[in-house]
Design a protein around this motif. Structure first.
Motif, PDB file in Angstrom:
ATOM      1  N   ILE A 187       0.861  -1.182   0.000  1.00 27.44           N
ATOM      2  CA  ILE A 187       0.000   0.000   0.000  1.00 27.44           C
ATOM      3  C   ILE A 187       0.898   1.233   0.000  1.00 27.44           C
ATOM      4  N   GLY A 188       0.789   2.047  -1.036  1.00 24.55           N
ATOM      5  CA  GLY A 188       1.514   3.310  -1.101  1.00 24.55           C
ATOM      6  C   GLY A 188       0.530   4.461  -0.994  1.00 24.55           C
ATOM      7  N   ILE A 189       0.618   5.235   0.081  1.00 25.44           N
ATOM      8  CA  ILE A 189      -0.338   6.311   0.344  1.00 25.44           C
ATOM      9  C   ILE A 189       0.356   7.656   0.160  1.00 25.44           C
ATOM     10  N   THR A 190      -0.189   8.473  -0.725  1.00 21.16           N
ATOM     11  CA  THR A 190       0.364   9.804  -0.978  1.00 21.16           C
ATOM     12  C   THR A 190      -0.640  10.862  -0.547  1.00 21.16           C
ATOM     13  N   ILE A 191      -0.220  11.724   0.358  1.00 24.37           N
ATOM     14  CA  ILE A 191      -1.026  12.865   0.794  1.00 24.37           C
ATOM     15  C   ILE A 191      -0.540  14.097   0.043  1.00 24.37           C
ATOM     16  N   ILE A 192      -1.476  14.859  -0.538  1.00 21.66           N
ATOM     17  CA  ILE A 192      -1.128  15.985  -1.404  1.00 21.66           C
ATOM     18  C   ILE A 192      -1.789  17.253  -0.875  1.00 21.66           C
ATOM     19  N   ASN A 193      -0.991  18.264  -0.598  1.00 22.70           N
ATOM     20  CA  ASN A 193      -1.550  19.543  -0.166  1.00 22.70           C
ATOM     21  C   ASN A 193      -1.705  20.455  -1.377  1.00 22.70           C
ATOM     22  N   THR A 194      -2.936  20.602  -1.854  1.00 20.34           N
ATOM     23  CA  THR A 194      -3.222  21.481  -2.993  1.00 20.34           C
ATOM     24  C   THR A 194      -3.753  22.836  -2.536  1.00 20.34           C
ATOM     25  N   TYR A 278       8.303   0.819   4.643  1.00 13.03           N
ATOM     26  CA  TYR A 278       9.465   0.990   3.768  1.00 13.03           C
ATOM     27  C   TYR A 278      10.272   2.218   4.181  1.00 13.03           C
ATOM     28  N   GLN A 279      11.582   2.018   4.349  1.00  9.51           N
ATOM     29  CA  GLN A 279      12.526   3.084   4.701  1.00  9.51           C
ATOM     30  C   GLN A 279      12.027   3.919   5.875  1.00  9.51           C
ATOM     31  N   ALA A 280      11.667   3.233   6.948  1.00  5.62           N
ATOM     32  CA  ALA A 280      11.129   3.922   8.122  1.00  5.62           C
ATOM     33  C   ALA A 280      12.166   4.830   8.771  1.00  5.62           C
ATOM     34  N   GLN A 281      13.409   4.350   8.882  1.00  2.45           N
ATOM     35  CA  GLN A 281      14.440   5.156   9.533  1.00  2.45           C
ATOM     36  C   GLN A 281      14.728   6.430   8.744  1.00  2.45           C
ATOM     37  N   GLN A 282      14.842   6.288   7.432  1.00  2.00           N
ATOM     38  CA  GLN A 282      15.146   7.460   6.613  1.00  2.00           C
ATOM     39  C   GLN A 282      14.014   8.482   6.653  1.00  2.00           C
ATOM     40  N   ASN A 283      12.787   7.991   6.792  1.00  2.00           N
ATOM     41  CA  ASN A 283      11.609   8.865   6.764  1.00  2.00           C
ATOM     42  C   ASN A 283      10.968   8.978   8.147  1.00  2.00           C
ATOM     43  N   MET A 311       1.955  24.260   0.295  1.00  2.00           N
ATOM     44  CA  MET A 311       1.223  24.113  -0.958  1.00  2.00           C
ATOM     45  C   MET A 311       2.090  23.447  -2.025  1.00  2.00           C
ATOM     46  N   GLY A 312       1.527  22.431  -2.657  1.00  2.00           N
ATOM     47  CA  GLY A 312       2.239  21.723  -3.715  1.00  2.00           C
ATOM     48  C   GLY A 312       3.073  20.559  -3.240  1.00  2.00           C
ATOM     49  N   MET A 313       3.224  20.402  -1.931  1.00  2.00           N
ATOM     50  CA  MET A 313       4.021  19.293  -1.408  1.00  2.00           C
ATOM     51  C   MET A 313       3.178  18.026  -1.310  1.00  2.00           C
ATOM     52  N   ALA A 314       3.829  16.898  -1.540  1.00  2.00           N
ATOM     53  CA  ALA A 314       3.175  15.591  -1.417  1.00  2.00           C
ATOM     54  C   ALA A 314       4.166  14.622  -0.793  1.00  2.00           C
ATOM     55  N   LYS A 315       3.660  13.636  -0.084  1.00  2.00           N
ATOM     56  CA  LYS A 315       4.521  12.648   0.545  1.00  2.00           C
ATOM     57  C   LYS A 315       3.883  11.275   0.454  1.00  2.00           C
ATOM     58  N   GLU A 316       4.675  10.295  -0.025  1.00  2.00           N
ATOM     59  CA  GLU A 316       4.192   8.919  -0.119  1.00  2.00           C
ATOM     60  C   GLU A 316       4.780   8.074   0.996  1.00  2.00           C
ATOM     61  N   HIS A 317       3.953   7.207   1.565  1.00  2.00           N
ATOM     62  CA  HIS A 317       4.369   6.227   2.562  1.00  2.00           C
ATOM     63  C   HIS A 317       4.007   4.850   2.013  1.00  2.00           C
ATOM     64  N   ILE A 318       4.938   3.894   2.111  1.00  2.00           N
ATOM     65  CA  ILE A 318       4.711   2.563   1.550  1.00  2.00           C
ATOM     66  C   ILE A 318       4.786   1.519   2.658  1.00  2.00           C
ATOM     67  N   VAL A 388      10.711  12.752   7.424  1.00  2.00           N
ATOM     68  CA  VAL A 388       9.593  12.428   6.553  1.00  2.00           C
ATOM     69  C   VAL A 388       9.394  13.455   5.439  1.00  2.00           C
ATOM     70  N   VAL A 389       9.773  14.715   5.660  1.00  2.00           N
ATOM     71  CA  VAL A 389       9.647  15.708   4.593  1.00  2.00           C
ATOM     72  C   VAL A 389      11.009  16.177   4.100  1.00  2.00           C
ATOM     73  N   SER A 390      12.088  15.579   4.604  1.00  2.00           N
ATOM     74  CA  SER A 390      13.431  16.050   4.253  1.00  2.00           C
ATOM     75  C   SER A 390      14.312  14.980   3.626  1.00  2.00           C
TER      76      SER A 390
END
Length: 407
Positions: A187-194, A278-283, A311-318, A388-390
């Motif tokens: 499951i890959g979930i992407t949250i998008i701030n529009t 996926y990549q929990a430590q990095q994120n 605004m315009g940022m999105a982040k996916e979690h897998i 998570v955002v860096s």
């Protein structure tokens, strides 16, 4: 035939492991990608599916993408070969229609539940928990479901929806990937701030539930050099990765490729469910907590870090969800690690050179020590930001100080 080489990575066997490769062909060499077959060193054919990504001017395949199933023994390398057969190849695989995806091991029904339901399983996926600091808790509405990519060996469904709280909407895209004859899915979930307003996230989590009869094997685990488990039989347990945790943990892996793994598991006499981030430590921050048959997969844990999407940022979690029949924690650790660092075949450089897809200037037998030292220095000197955002972003002062601004 074109050789595909798997190096020796793991100390356990992988059987019918889903793998893929992208490979170039010379102009006029291949006109029908359905004639591609994948064979092992004994000449035995393995299930595969190929599709053309681009073509030459004469219509022949320029770049080919191939999914196939590989057997890779423990502590050994393996070779496979792409061959062009006389007749098109056909295979059995995932059965899919507008409503369900059947992998032969599990069936997901996308007409039910907030996202989907797992038919015939006692594992349920509860509504996602999402909240921000300005609007409180959000509810999710599923807007559409479509097949984004299909092959007999792998299918990805795209679910589009929206989180709603008060007068604010936050768009989301959820990709669910299933694999032929496998009892896991991603499951890959992407949250998008529009929105023009910042989205100050308070918490975001997935929740898995399994019937609890008073006793259950529960584990949360993470690995660096080895896997460390925290276990219980129903009592609350938690594993949290935050800045303080990472600050005092050394890691000599290459985090761009692999850091470690991070998962939780609930198992009773009827079987178990394991969730790997996926990549929990990095994120970071990330957390997994379990109590009495309820697993919270905290993709953005509350009250840990300030997380803001502008605004315009999105982040996916897998997350990989693995339904199993009582596998040991050690076996689950192997499977979880394989998700973090999957087997990938290497293609000999001569294949790229002979195909003509790249300029011949990049292929040379001459060695340039000064250039190699320069490139190595650039890689070693590049700063690495976690978060998570860096993750993957950091100021490059050698670049920033250039130009009119002078830094």
């Amino acid at each position: 035939m074109k050789e595909l080489y798997f190096e020796s990575i793991y100390a356990f066997d992988r059987t019918d492991e889903p793998v893929f490769v992208g490979i170039p062909f010379k102009k006029g060499e291949l006109f029908d990608e359905k004639k591609i077959a994948v064979k092992n060193e004994k000449g035995e054919q393995k299930p595969s599916f190929s599709r053309a990504l681009s073509t030459w001017e004469d219509g022949s395949v320029k770049w080919l993408f191939t999914d196939f199933l590989a057997d890779i023994p423990a502590l050994k390398s393996a070779k496979y070969f792409l061959a062009i057969e006389e007749e098109p190849q056909t295979i059995k695989g995932i059965v899919s229609d507008e409503k369900v995806t059947d992998t032969g091991k599990i069936t997901l029904d996308f007409t039910k539940g907030e996202l989907f339901e797992i038919n015939g399983s006692d594992v349920t996926l509860s509504p996602m928990c999402f909240s921000d600091k300005d609007n409180g808790k959000y509810s999710f509405t599923k807007k559409s479901v479509q097949t984004e990519q299909y092959s007999p060996l792998k299918e990805t469904r795209l679910i589009k929806g929206v989180f709603t709280a008060k007068e604010r909407n936050v768009e989301a895209e959820i990709r669910v990937t299933c694999y032929w004859q496998k009892s896991y899915f991603d499951i890959g979930i992407t949250i998008i701030n529009t929105d023009t307003l910042p989205l100050r996230i308070e918490s975001f989590s997935l929740v898995l539930k399994k019937p609890f009869d008073g006793k259950m094997r529960q584990n949360v685990a993470h690995s660096n050099y080895r896997t460390i488990y925290t276990s219980s039989e129903g009592e609350a347990i938690e594993n949290l990765i935050d800045a303080n945790y990472l600050l005092f943990e050394s890691n000599e892996s290459n985090p761009e490729v692999f850091y470690g793994t991070f998962f939780g598991d609930m198992t009773n006499e009827k079987g178990g469910v394991c969730a790997t981030v996926y990549q929990a430590q990095q994120n970071y921050p990330k957390a997994v907590s379990i109590e009495a048959g309820v697993m919270n997969i905290d993709l953005m844990p509350g009250n840990v870090e300030d997380i803001t999407l502008f605004m315009g940022m999105a982040k996916e979690h897998i997350v990989r969800i693995y339904l199993h029949k009582g596998l040991s924690p050690e076996t689950l650790s192997n499977e979880s690690t394989l998700f973090q660092l999957p087997d990938r075949p290497a293609v000999d450089p001569s294949v790229f050179k002979e195909s003509g897809v790249f300029s011949p200037l990049i292929f040379t037998d001459e060695y340039f020590p000064k250039a190699e030292r320069y490139f190595a220095g650039m890689a070693d000197g590049h700063t690495r930001s976690y978060g998570v955002v860096s993750w993957g972003d950091s100021p490059d002062m050698g670049y920033t100080q250039q130009g009119r601004g002078g830094g």
